[in-house]
Design an enzyme around this catalytic site. Structure first.
Site, short mmCIF file in Angstrom:
data_model
loop_
_atom_site.label_atom_id
_atom_site.label_comp_id
_atom_site.label_asym_id
_atom_site.label_seq_id
_atom_site.Cartn_x
_atom_site.Cartn_y
_atom_site.Cartn_z
N GLU A 174 39.90 47.93 40.01
CA GLU A 174 40.05 49.32 40.46
C GLU A 174 39.04 50.22 39.77
O GLU A 174 38.50 51.14 40.37
CB GLU A 174 41.46 49.84 40.16
CG GLU A 174 42.52 49.39 41.14
CD GLU A 174 42.28 49.89 42.55
OE1 GLU A 174 41.52 49.24 43.28
OE2 GLU A 174 42.86 50.91 42.94
N THR A 228 37.84 57.98 46.51
CA THR A 228 38.77 58.29 45.43
C THR A 228 38.05 58.97 44.27
O THR A 228 38.55 59.94 43.68
CB THR A 228 39.48 57.01 44.95
OG1 THR A 228 40.23 56.51 46.06
CG2 THR A 228 40.41 57.27 43.79
N1 HSE Z 1 46.36 57.74 41.79
C1 HSE Z 1 45.10 57.55 42.43
C2 HSE Z 1 44.55 58.91 42.83
C3 HSE Z 1 45.29 56.68 43.63
O1 HSE Z 1 45.31 59.69 43.41
O2 HSE Z 1 43.40 59.19 42.56
C4 HSE Z 1 44.04 56.39 44.40
O3 HSE Z 1 44.38 55.66 45.57
#
Ligand code: HSE
Length: 313
Positions: A131, A184
């Site tokens: 990730e 993201t």
């Molecule tokens: N928690 C992360 C964000 C998840 O909101 O950036 C990304 O899928």
């Protein structure tokens, strides 16, 4: 000795409204499928990726599935040649845990190919590293539910402290993916590092309320607690017509609605399949009215997570 193993890992909804980086749940479909085969060529190769319109890197080190396999082999100290075939059913940059589904499916498959030398906790650590490769931080709120299934609390990332929460039997999820892409990494950059105390108080009250609602089987409490006072107000601007889509979900029976992960997908929770279907149509109509292509998905919470589909000897 097995020659190849194929595995599936599901889409996931991270954050779940109030729980930025700490809550996530898995849905039944869609998901990514990864086949891992022994190869006589040294190193890790990716011979095929379908469903990505040619957009994902085929260099193993730069691809979350390939990277996860490389780290797995390092961990078990193997120099076995491996080939990967990846079938993407999750749209890229959708907020449905696309990178996580690929790395988790790859890890489940390669672990089985080698007769399960690593625990799921070990696999989680590797998936979190993947990730980081995909979006800059090693958050677990997609990879943990993709791997374990269910509704997951990530109480701590380092070292990971993963808590599986109970899920009401009739809880249904509707997801709409409007065809806009949000990275993201970019969606994280717009979040301010410091938050006002009154917002923080409301937010941690809601995270506690959501956990209590899950344990009490209290859908009203779950719905009231989904409200995100901190992240959604900032990220909503990245999704055209978000407010209208959310309102239509609520008007059509959703107990709560927010951004799925970093967006642009939006999820809504409801108490029945019929409501989930009505919500899907209503949100889809909003985006269609503005000529934004969209797909909807309806599912209960997936309690099992990633699974093996096939093993060949
Ligand atoms: N928690 C992360 C964000 C998840 O909101 O950036 C990304 O899928």
């Amino acid at each position: 000795m097995k020659q190849s193993v194929t595995a599936f890992a599901p889409a996931t909804v991270a954050n779940v409204g109030c729980g930025y980086d700490i809550f996530g749940f898995a849905i039944e479909e869609p998901g990514d499928i990864v086949s891992i085969s022994l190869s006589t060529t040294a190193g890790v190769t990716i011979s095929e990726i379908t469903g990505d319109n040619g957009r994902l890197p085929k260099q193993a080190k730069q691809n979350t599935a390939g990277f996860a396999v490389i780290r797995f082999l390092e961990k078990i100290r193997s120099d076995q040649g491996i080939d990967i075939r990846l079938t993407k059913h999750l749209p890229l940059g959708s907020g449905m845990g696309s990178s996580a589904a690929s790395s988790v499916a790859a890890l489940i498959a390669i672990n089985r190919l080698f007769e399960d030398p690593l625990t799921k906790a070990d696999l989680l650590t590797i998936a979190m590293e993947a990730e980081k490769l995909a979006c800059g931080t090693a958050h677990a709120d997609n990879v943990a539910p993709a791997l374990f299934g269910g509704f997951i609390l990530i109480r701590e990332n380092d070292p990971p402290d993963i808590v599986e929460l109970p899920v009401p039997e009739n809880l249904h999820c509707t997801i709409i993916h409007p065809e806009i892409e949000i990275k993201t990494l970019d969606a994280r950059k717009i979040i301010e590092p410091f938050i006002p105390l009154p917002d923080a108080v409301k937010q941690w009250a809601n995270t506690a309320g959501l956990v209590a609602g899950l344990y009490k089987n209290d859908l009203d409490l779950i719905g009231r607690s989904l409200t995100d006072h901190i992240i959604e107000p900032r990220r909503a601007n990245l999704i055209p017509h978000f407010d209208e889509a959310k309102q239509s979900a609520i008007d059509n029976g959703a107990i709560g609605c927010s951004i799925s992960g970093s967006g642009p997908s939006i999820f809504a929770l409801s108490s029945s399949l019929i409501k989930a279907q009505t919500i899907a149509v209503s949100m889809s109509n909003v985006f269609s009215r503005y000529s934004i292509e969209n797909q909807t998905y309806i599912s209960k919470i997936n309690r099992t997570g990633a699974r093996i589909l096939d093993e060949k000897y």
